[in-house]
Scaffold this active site. Structure first.
Site, short mmCIF file in Angstrom:
data_model
loop_
_atom_site.label_atom_id
_atom_site.label_comp_id
_atom_site.label_asym_id
_atom_site.label_seq_id
_atom_site.Cartn_x
_atom_site.Cartn_y
_atom_site.Cartn_z
N ARG A 198 27.41 20.36 57.34
CA ARG A 198 27.92 18.99 57.43
C ARG A 198 28.14 18.39 56.04
NH1 ARG A 198 23.67 18.13 61.39
NH2 ARG A 198 24.50 18.30 63.50
N VAL A 221 33.38 17.02 66.18
CA VAL A 221 32.61 18.26 66.01
C VAL A 221 31.36 18.06 65.16
CG1 VAL A 221 34.67 19.67 66.29
CG2 VAL A 221 33.97 18.97 64.00
N GLU A 222 30.45 19.01 65.26
CA GLU A 222 29.18 19.03 64.50
C GLU A 222 28.39 17.74 64.69
OE1 GLU A 222 28.18 21.77 63.34
OE2 GLU A 222 30.09 22.64 63.93
N GLY A 223 28.30 17.31 65.93
CA GLY A 223 27.61 16.06 66.25
C GLY A 223 28.61 14.93 66.29
#
Length: 821
Positions: A378, A500-502
């Site tokens: 992230r 994406v990614e949370g």
């Protein structure tokens, strides 16, 4: 008045002690001196004696440690233990994962700016710079994003071969395993540049380097796994993906329905102990082309083959593409973007224990492994992608706004367009500073859990704002898709990074402040650990130290907030030069405000705070904007304080301050316990809110920087792909800016003749020819205007197609076959 002097002396002494955070013993000494001064200043003797007795009754038990521990700390420890929220194992793992960097200073209420400014300036090595100027530049020149997104829905074979051959997939893999061994900064710069030309290309390169199995293997893999997979991942023989997200659990690894059962089975002709996996995953980037698939699942051992425990917890595995029973599904099609993405499934797929990442030693530690590695991902991939798109949009939209004219005036001169341009400039400046600061944190050996959440959320959100404003300015130029459109695909892709990614809603509401409040706070986590320690003597001693440290911390932040509010943070020690010192003082104030409101929230709401998502989100916004503002100041210092860059810094900084005060005021107006909210308001905003959004005058200066060539504009566009070429219309527009500006005086002279009716020709070419014949323009000036006409036409033109070109290839083939028959 003499009656009040002793009490005023004690109050001022106490406030001074709290403001400067001196020890209890020093506070007692300062207070005694203040009382003596009060008597000398005319204070009543008997009143001073009363004040001294009252002060002694408070100070004595605090200063006498045994009394304090037995009479105050022990009862408070019992109360605290009952109030302490019960943390699940997954919550505890998330809190303990990663490290704390400068964000911890921002939670302190008294940031140590030297710790930020002493960090070395981020710089690339000669090898890394050569890679950016060589293979990265070359692959950008090869890239035709329209061909990728519309015609092929994939990278062309020559680009796949190029990025594998040049080890784009091996940037983070050490040289000993055949990788490039690049720094996180270089990783950031590569993704940033690729994203400025094609989000499909940047995603394809980004995932193996930060969100794929390579990093997990590098940190946790067995020697055998490292020696086998890392060289093959580095040179592209293996293409990786990681399967976490499922239809019912999303990316919440703690709720995975996917499971594995420990059993015996056959692998490569031998009978071994292994795992039978049943799983259903979707949204997996690179899955359709992956040759090795990382998988997260919950492991069970009902036959106790590995020990007495049945539920062994979340575990990670590596599945070769050819594993029997593994099904790689058809492709997803995410918002017209062409990166490879799809589902993977399997039912009772057998793997030996040697295929578990880290082997048996890391069984059940998958959640911690994911939390630590995802924080690094992230911190780089998504922020860098947003930075590349934002920086490109800023410089090219600035050029377009100068080149494109309406009513005889560059559209950037219209105040409505200028307002949007200023937002683009400020956001691009902030995104570039934030993304670089988080990448630099990774290079310093940090695992920035909280900063990575801040960077992921705010870079992608600001990136979305930038492309939205750029689309508004471009109008039809941005709407009509085709090879000449350099914004449309970025606009379509913006929600992907948000999701994406949370998902950003979850990241803002739960992660930033949820982790930051405990991880970054100087006392909370220490108190929790002290209160749960097994040794009762140590527990009481350590809890006493942390509790009264915390109380002093809270009192200090209340005093500092009130003093800063009364004085508008105009005074106090601060780093920086004459221009930026006021900025550091403002951040000192907001840091104290955050610490005060966060402490009060945790004290009064306890475990209920994690369910107050609006409050958590707003306090997370304060922490985020503090971090972003710090990143911008660090960038300004690293660039040797360029005076010409001040409009961008000022615009972005004032915008951050405005957002901080808006978040704080909204949090306090809606504070669940109203009297506490009113009291906090008095301490935080004694004169009311004062921060304003950036002024129109400042916005004009920031927007103007985008529309004229300068070193400041070049720095903002540094590192994105701006080389003019057939496949890079954005680069052509940017290159045209200087020539168009050089021709503007000639154009004004020419138009003056046209408006005066001195030319009889009606078309542009005819008017130029006539103006030259009449001596109004020289041959060189006519050539300059003709070149400008070509450049302007290239900048404003859009694509058109034969209807058959827009028909899906499969349908076109069917209809062509039907007609032939």
């Amino acid at each position: 008045m003499s009656v009040l002097i002793p009490f005023l002396a004690l109050l001022l002494a106490g406030m001074a002690a709290a403001y400067f955070r001196i020890s209890l013993k020093s506070w007692a000494i300062v207070s005694a001196v203040a009382l003596a001064i009060g008597v000398a200043a005319g204070g009543s003797g008997w009143v001073t004696a009363v004040a001294a007795v009252l002060f002694a009754l408070v100070a004595a038990p605090l200063l006498h440690v045994p009394t304090r521990r037995s009479k105050l700390t022990a009862p408070l420890l019992k109360i605290y233990t009952k109030m302490l929220p019960q943390l699940s194992d997954t919550e505890r793992t998330a809190l303990e994962a990663g490290t704390v960097g400068f964000e911890g200073e921002l939670f302190s209420g008294m940031p140590n700016w030297k710790s930020l400014l002493s960090q070395p300036k981020p710089e690339l090595s000669a090898e890394e710079r050569a890679f950016l100027d060589g293979p990265v530049e070359e692959v950008c020149k090869m890239t035709n994003d329209w061909d990728i997104t519309h015609v092929r829905a994939d990278l062309p074979p020559e680009i796949w071969d190029f990025i594998k051959k040049n080890k784009f997939f091996g940037m983070i893999i050490p040289k000993q395993y055949g990788g490039l061994g690049f720094s996180a900064l270089a990783h950031h710069k590569v993704i940033e540049k690729l994203a400025s030309v094609s989000s499909t290309l940047s995603s394809t390169v980004g995932v193996p380097n930060s969100l794929g199995p390579a990093e997990l293997i590098l940190h946790y893999g067995t020697d055998e796994q490292k020696n086998h997979y890392l060289p093959r991942l580095a040179d592209g023989r293996e293409v990786p993906c990681f399967a976490l997200t499922g239809p019912s659990a999303g990316s919440d690894a703690t709720s995975l329905p996917d499971f594995g059962i420990v059993c015996e089975g056959e692998w490569n002709g031998a009978k071994v102990v292994g795992v039978k996996l049943t799983f259903d995953k979707r949204y997996i980037t690179l899955a359709p082309v992956a040759t090795v698939i990382g998988l997260a699942f919950r492991l069970y051992d009902p036959d106790k083959l590995l020990g007495e425990q049945d539920d062994r917890g979340i575990t990670l595995a590596l599945l070769p593409r050819g594993t029997e029973g593994l099904e790689v599904g058809r492709r997803h099609f995410p918002l017209n973007c062409a990166f490879q993405n799809g589902p993977v499934r399997g039912e009772e797929v057998f793997l030996p224990l040697s295929q578990l990442i880290g082997g048996e030693d890391y069984i059940g530690q998958g959640w911690r492994m994911l939390v630590e590695c995802l924080s690094v991902g992230r911190a780089i991939t998504l922020p860098s992608t947003a930075s590349g798109g934002s920086r490109l949009a800023a410089v090219v939209t600035g050029a377009y706004s100068r080149i494109r004219k309406q009513f005889g005036l560059s559209i950037g001169r219209f105040e409505g367009v200028e307002e949007a341009l200023a937002r683009i400039a400020g956001n691009a400046y902030a995104v570039s500073a934030l993304s670089e600061m988080t990448a630099s944190a990774v290079d310093r050996g940090e695992k920035p859990a909280v900063p990575s959440a801040i960077a992921k959320y705010h870079c992608t959100e600001m990136g979305r704002e930038v492309v939205r404003d750029a689309m508004d300015i471009h109008g039809g130029k941005g709407v009509i898709l085709g090879p000449k459109n350099y914004l449309g695909r970025g606009y379509q892709a913006a929600p992907i990074s948000i999701t994406v990614e949370g998902a950003n809603i979850m990241t803002r509401s739960l992660m930033i402040f949820g982790q930051g409040a405990i991880r970054c706070h100087p006392w909370v986590l220490k108190e929790m650990q002290a209160a749960t320690h097994e040794d009762p003597d140590y527990r009481l001693k350590e809890f006493d130290r942390t509790l009264f440290g915390h109380i002093g911390f809270a009192v200090s932040n209340a005093v500092r907030s009130f003093v800063f509010g009364l004085t508008a943070a105009r005074f106090g020690a601060a780093p920086g030069d004459a221009y930026t010192r006021r900025y550091y003082r403002k951040l000192n104030r907001y840091s104290a405000n955050l610490a005060l409101v966060a402490d009060t929230s945790m004290l009064l709401l306890g475990g209920k705070l994690k369910f107050k998502e609006r409050l958590s989100a707003r306090l997370g916004d304060v922490l985020s904007q503090l971090y972003i503002a710090s990143a911008m100041l660090k960038r300004y210092e690293d660039m040797d304080r360029p005076a010409a860059e001040r409009p961008l810094l000022a615009y972005a900084f004032h915008d951050a301050c405005y957002k901080i005060e808006l978040a704080l005021s909204t949090a306090l107006r809606n504070f669940p316990i109203r009297p506490a909210g009113w009291l906090l308001w008095v301490l935080v905003f004694p004169w009311g809110r004062r921060a304003q959004a950036p002024s129109d005058r400042l916005g004009h200066r920031a927007a103007s920087l985008l529309m004229s060539p300068s070193d400041t504009r070049d720095r903002l566009g540094q590192g994105v792909f701006l080389t003019p070429g057939e496949n890079n219309p954005a680069g052509r527009i940017n290159a045209a800016l200087a020539k168009v500006i050089a021709a503007e005086p000639v154009e004004r002279k020419f138009l003056k003749h046209v408006k005066a009716g001195e030319l009889s020709a009606l078309d542009y070419d005819g008017q130029l020819h006539e103006a030259q014949l009449k001596g109004m323009l020289s041959a060189e000036e006519v050539a300059m205007l003709r070149e400008m006409q070509v450049l302007v036409h290239d900048a404003i033109s859009v694509d058109d197609f034969d209807p058959s070109e827009l028909v899906a290839a499969s349908l076109h083939k069917k209809e062509s076959g039907r007609k032939a028959a």
